[in-house]
Design a protein around this motif. Structure first.
Motif, mmCIF file in Angstrom:
data_model
loop_
_atom_site.group_PDB
_atom_site.id
_atom_site.type_symbol
_atom_site.label_atom_id
_atom_site.label_comp_id
_atom_site.label_asym_id
_atom_site.label_seq_id
_atom_site.Cartn_x
_atom_site.Cartn_y
_atom_site.Cartn_z
ATOM 1 N N LEU A 4 28.936 37.124 25.911
ATOM 2 C CA LEU A 4 28.603 37.165 24.226
ATOM 3 C C LEU A 4 29.892 36.815 23.455
ATOM 4 C CD1 LEU A 4 26.379 37.979 21.979
ATOM 5 C CD2 LEU A 4 27.578 40.253 22.015
ATOM 6 N N ALA A 5 31.043 37.366 23.624
ATOM 7 C CA ALA A 5 32.052 36.818 23.199
ATOM 8 C C ALA A 5 32.626 35.529 23.210
ATOM 9 C CB ALA A 5 33.315 37.726 23.793
ATOM 10 N N ALA A 6 32.115 34.826 24.092
ATOM 11 C CA ALA A 6 32.579 33.461 24.465
ATOM 12 C C ALA A 6 31.345 32.712 23.471
ATOM 13 C CB ALA A 6 32.404 32.959 25.634
ATOM 14 N N ALA A 7 30.240 33.198 23.611
ATOM 15 C CA ALA A 7 29.251 32.324 22.733
ATOM 16 C C ALA A 7 29.101 32.606 21.368
ATOM 17 C CB ALA A 7 27.675 32.818 23.240
ATOM 18 N N MET A 8 29.683 33.655 20.871
ATOM 19 C CA MET A 8 29.485 34.278 19.426
ATOM 20 C C MET A 8 30.897 34.416 18.843
ATOM 21 S SD MET A 8 26.218 33.847 18.958
ATOM 22 C CE MET A 8 26.107 34.382 17.602
ATOM 23 N N SER A 9 32.076 34.252 19.381
ATOM 24 C CA SER A 9 33.273 34.678 18.830
ATOM 25 C C SER A 9 33.319 35.830 18.204
ATOM 26 C CB SER A 9 33.623 33.384 17.757
ATOM 27 O OG SER A 9 33.835 32.220 18.235
ATOM 28 N N TYR A 10 32.851 36.932 18.950
ATOM 29 C CA TYR A 10 32.820 38.373 18.457
ATOM 30 C C TYR A 10 33.723 39.075 19.441
ATOM 31 C CZ TYR A 10 28.233 37.624 16.036
ATOM 32 O OH TYR A 10 27.448 37.395 15.290
ATOM 33 N N LYS A 36 34.490 46.852 24.366
ATOM 34 C CA LYS A 36 35.595 47.588 24.836
ATOM 35 C C LYS A 36 36.976 46.949 24.868
ATOM 36 C CE LYS A 36 32.204 49.242 28.573
ATOM 37 N NZ LYS A 36 31.344 48.111 28.237
ATOM 38 N N LYS A 37 37.768 48.072 24.824
ATOM 39 C CA LYS A 37 39.498 47.609 24.687
ATOM 40 C C LYS A 37 39.692 46.911 25.907
ATOM 41 C CE LYS A 37 40.398 51.967 23.775
ATOM 42 N NZ LYS A 37 41.151 53.184 23.773
ATOM 43 N N THR A 38 39.263 47.183 26.871
ATOM 44 C CA THR A 38 39.539 46.813 28.137
ATOM 45 C C THR A 38 39.220 45.102 28.315
ATOM 46 O OG1 THR A 38 37.784 47.607 29.097
ATOM 47 C CG2 THR A 38 39.684 48.596 29.444
ATOM 48 N N LEU A 39 38.310 44.489 27.231
ATOM 49 C CA LEU A 39 37.581 43.272 27.242
ATOM 50 C C LEU A 39 38.400 42.484 26.383
ATOM 51 C CD1 LEU A 39 34.032 44.127 27.836
ATOM 52 C CD2 LEU A 39 35.677 43.503 29.682
ATOM 53 N N ALA A 40 39.403 42.727 25.854
ATOM 54 C CA ALA A 40 39.946 41.992 24.884
ATOM 55 C C ALA A 40 40.307 40.524 25.406
ATOM 56 C CB ALA A 40 41.259 42.523 24.251
ATOM 57 N N GLY A 41 40.756 40.475 26.451
ATOM 58 C CA GLY A 41 41.226 39.123 27.265
ATOM 59 C C GLY A 41 40.162 38.316 27.507
ATOM 60 N N ALA A 42 38.948 38.730 27.064
ATOM 61 C CA ALA A 42 37.706 37.713 27.118
ATOM 62 C C ALA A 42 37.824 36.569 26.034
ATOM 63 C CB ALA A 42 36.604 38.361 27.262
ATOM 64 N N VAL A 43 38.606 36.890 24.961
ATOM 65 C CA VAL A 43 38.377 36.112 23.818
ATOM 66 C C VAL A 43 40.269 35.553 23.774
ATOM 67 C CG1 VAL A 43 36.829 37.338 22.772
ATOM 68 C CG2 VAL A 43 39.135 37.862 22.224
ATOM 69 N N SER A 44 40.986 35.548 24.603
ATOM 70 C CA SER A 44 42.200 34.911 24.747
ATOM 71 C C SER A 44 42.243 33.723 24.383
ATOM 72 C CB SER A 44 42.955 35.249 25.754
ATOM 73 O OG SER A 44 42.426 34.802 26.995
ATOM 74 N N ALA A 45 41.415 32.713 24.814
ATOM 75 C CA ALA A 45 41.567 31.363 24.577
ATOM 76 C C ALA A 45 41.064 31.029 23.030
ATOM 77 C CB ALA A 45 40.340 30.558 25.544
ATOM 78 N N ASP A 46 40.398 31.666 22.151
ATOM 79 C CA ASP A 46 40.158 31.652 20.688
ATOM 80 C C ASP A 46 41.132 32.320 19.801
ATOM 81 O OD1 ASP A 46 38.820 31.710 18.174
ATOM 82 O OD2 ASP A 46 36.728 31.700 18.945
ATOM 83 N N PRO A 47 42.148 31.632 19.146
ATOM 84 C CA PRO A 47 43.281 32.211 18.414
ATOM 85 C C PRO A 47 42.543 33.080 17.365
ATOM 86 C CG PRO A 47 43.434 29.856 18.579
ATOM 87 C CD PRO A 47 42.099 29.962 19.152
ATOM 88 N N GLY A 48 41.451 32.816 16.675
ATOM 89 C CA GLY A 48 41.023 33.599 15.590
ATOM 90 C C GLY A 48 40.390 34.837 16.249
ATOM 91 N N THR A 49 39.781 34.692 17.200
ATOM 92 C CA THR A 49 39.115 35.996 17.886
ATOM 93 C C THR A 49 40.098 36.753 18.629
ATOM 94 O OG1 THR A 49 36.928 34.523 18.189
ATOM 95 C CG2 THR A 49 37.057 37.001 19.187
ATOM 96 N N ALA A 50 41.121 36.268 19.245
ATOM 97 C CA ALA A 50 42.081 36.941 19.747
ATOM 98 C C ALA A 50 42.840 37.690 18.807
ATOM 99 C CB ALA A 50 42.881 35.944 20.408
ATOM 100 N N ALA A 51 43.021 37.380 17.606
ATOM 101 C CA ALA A 51 43.816 38.357 16.668
ATOM 102 C C ALA A 51 43.034 39.236 16.195
ATOM 103 C CB ALA A 51 44.228 37.071 15.349
#
Length: 424
Positions: free
Chosen positions: A341-347, A351-366
């Protein structure tokens, strides 16, 4: 709270991840009765999922749970409150409903939701984002299950930062943020555009100081804008706001701050990452010139506190298929599907433990960095009435236009106190 605009701004990309089933065929919750599948009715909100994600999730879920026929209906945010209230009071409610995280208390107050307190551990609740989990609790019981999150970050002009010799990566504290913004003001630039009534940003500063918008004691709510912590936060807000040319008597929507940034030499705004898309749409010359960093904290040890927007999933107490509804929630809020879902929707995942799932998207990572220090508004059904009056905005304008800060804070706190206790 209506998160349609927030969700839209965050944008969407196509789902590319493959299916990872979390349960196996034959699970006792699959619900086949006399050879017939259980039809599970689910309401998800507009922009919660893309069409591609929905299609793949439905296929994957039904393959993993062959006894369930999943029927997802996409609902519009406009008018959803009345529709959910009516459904909870009926004998024909859907089995699962997505609601704004701050709406859970409103629905739980009526006794219309299923209590999941005993199953929090099974859902990985110890790692949930605080700003999603806490609003899902009412009277000490967990009714809302965190689904996804979104919050504000600093959107900045990389070209203007470079020209001023400012490294965004080195801005970790409020003091460093103020110093950098002063540098960005030189040469005819505008260091930041911050309107006077961005009360979400002020709320973050209040939480950083250890305060809150309102506190509950002895069964009664008390507005807390006149606390020492909140007054310190407003002082910082005033210092930051003074470094730009934002209006003192309106919020970020009047005029739309992304359009203001697109037109001139504004170096920073506080926005969801999707605000950058609006800037570029208004001024294509800024494509590739926008970056993101988390709102700085009071110290370098933690990012600035942020208001966590997003959604929780709830189950009506009258829903016919309670166990199958739990199975759906466990799948959609589980690690495998949260990453997709994070990859599909940039959400931001739940869970705090899943933050790495959005590391490739600068805006979502911030966003994910800030979400770790996320908060929600006071957890009471009456908070919606406070927002309708919005004494916080009036207070901010009064202070920024030279009014007595303590008197204005006391007045706003009194209004909050009266409003929050009106339904108790």
């Amino acid at each position: 709270m209506n998160y349609r605009l927030l969700s839209t701004l965050l944008g969407a990309t196509l789902l590319s991840a493959g299916l990872t089933a979390c349960s196996s065929p034959g699970d006792q919750s699959d619900g086949t009765v006399d050879g017939k599948k259980t039809v599970l009715d689910v309401w998800l909100m507009r922009d919660s999922v893309s069409a591609a994600f929905q299609k793949e999730f439905e296929a994957g879920f039904e393959k993993a749970h062959p006894g369930i026929d999943l029927k997802i209906q996409i609902q519009e945010w406009d008018g959803i409150g009345e529709k959910v209230t009516a459904a909870l009071a009926s004998n024909d409610a859907p089995d699962v409903i997505e609601v704004g995280n701050t709406q859970v208390a409103q629905y739980a107050q009526s006794g219309g939701l299923t209590d999941f307190t005993s199953r929090v551990a099974e859902l990985g609740g110890s790692n949930w984002l605080k700003g999603l989990a806490e609003p899902g609790v009412y009277d000490g019981k967990q009714y809302g299950i965190p689904y996804y999150a979104a919050n504000r970050v600093v959107v900045y002009r990389t070209d203007l930062f470079g020209k001023a010799g400012v490294d965004a990566g080195e801005i970790k504290t409020r003091d460093q943020w103020i110093a950098a913004t002063k540098k960005l003001n030189k040469g005819g630039g505008q260091g930041i555009y911050l309107p006077g009534q961005n009360w979400y940003a002020l709320s973050g500063f209040i939480w950083d100081e250890g305060g809150d918008l309102a506190v509950k004691a002895g069964g009664k709510w008390q507005g807390a804008l006149d606390s020492p912590e909140a007054l310190r936060a407003m002082d910082f807000y005033g210092r930051l706001q003074a470094l730009g040319k934002g209006p003192k008597d309106s919020d970020e929507a009047e005029p739309p701050q992304a359009e203001v940034m697109a037109k001139g030499q504004v170096a920073q705004i506080i926005s969801t990452p999707g605000g950058a898309n609006v800037v570029v749409q208004s001024n294509p010359d800024l494509r590739g010139k926008l970056g993101f960093f988390p709102i700085p904290g009071k110290t370098a040890q933690a990012p600035g506190a942020v208001f966590t927007g997003g959604s929780d999933l709830v189950v009506p107490a009258v829903a016919a298929h309670q166990e199958q509804a739990f199975t759906f929630i466990k799948e959609l809020t589980g690690d495998a599907w949260q990453k997709k879902l994070a990859a599909a929707m940039s959400y931001v995942p739940n869970k705090k433990t899943l933050a790495g799932a959005v590391s490739a998207d600068p805006g979502t990572a911030a966003m994910a960095v800030g979400a770790a220090n996320g908060h929600a508004t006071p957890n009471t059904p009456q908070w919606a009435a406070v927002e309708a009056k919005n004494p916080v905005k009036e207070y901010m304008t009064a202070v920024l236009t030279g009014g007595n800060e303590e008197e204005a804070a006391a007045k706003a706190s009194k209004t909050i106190t009266t409003t929050l206790n009106s339904g108790s």
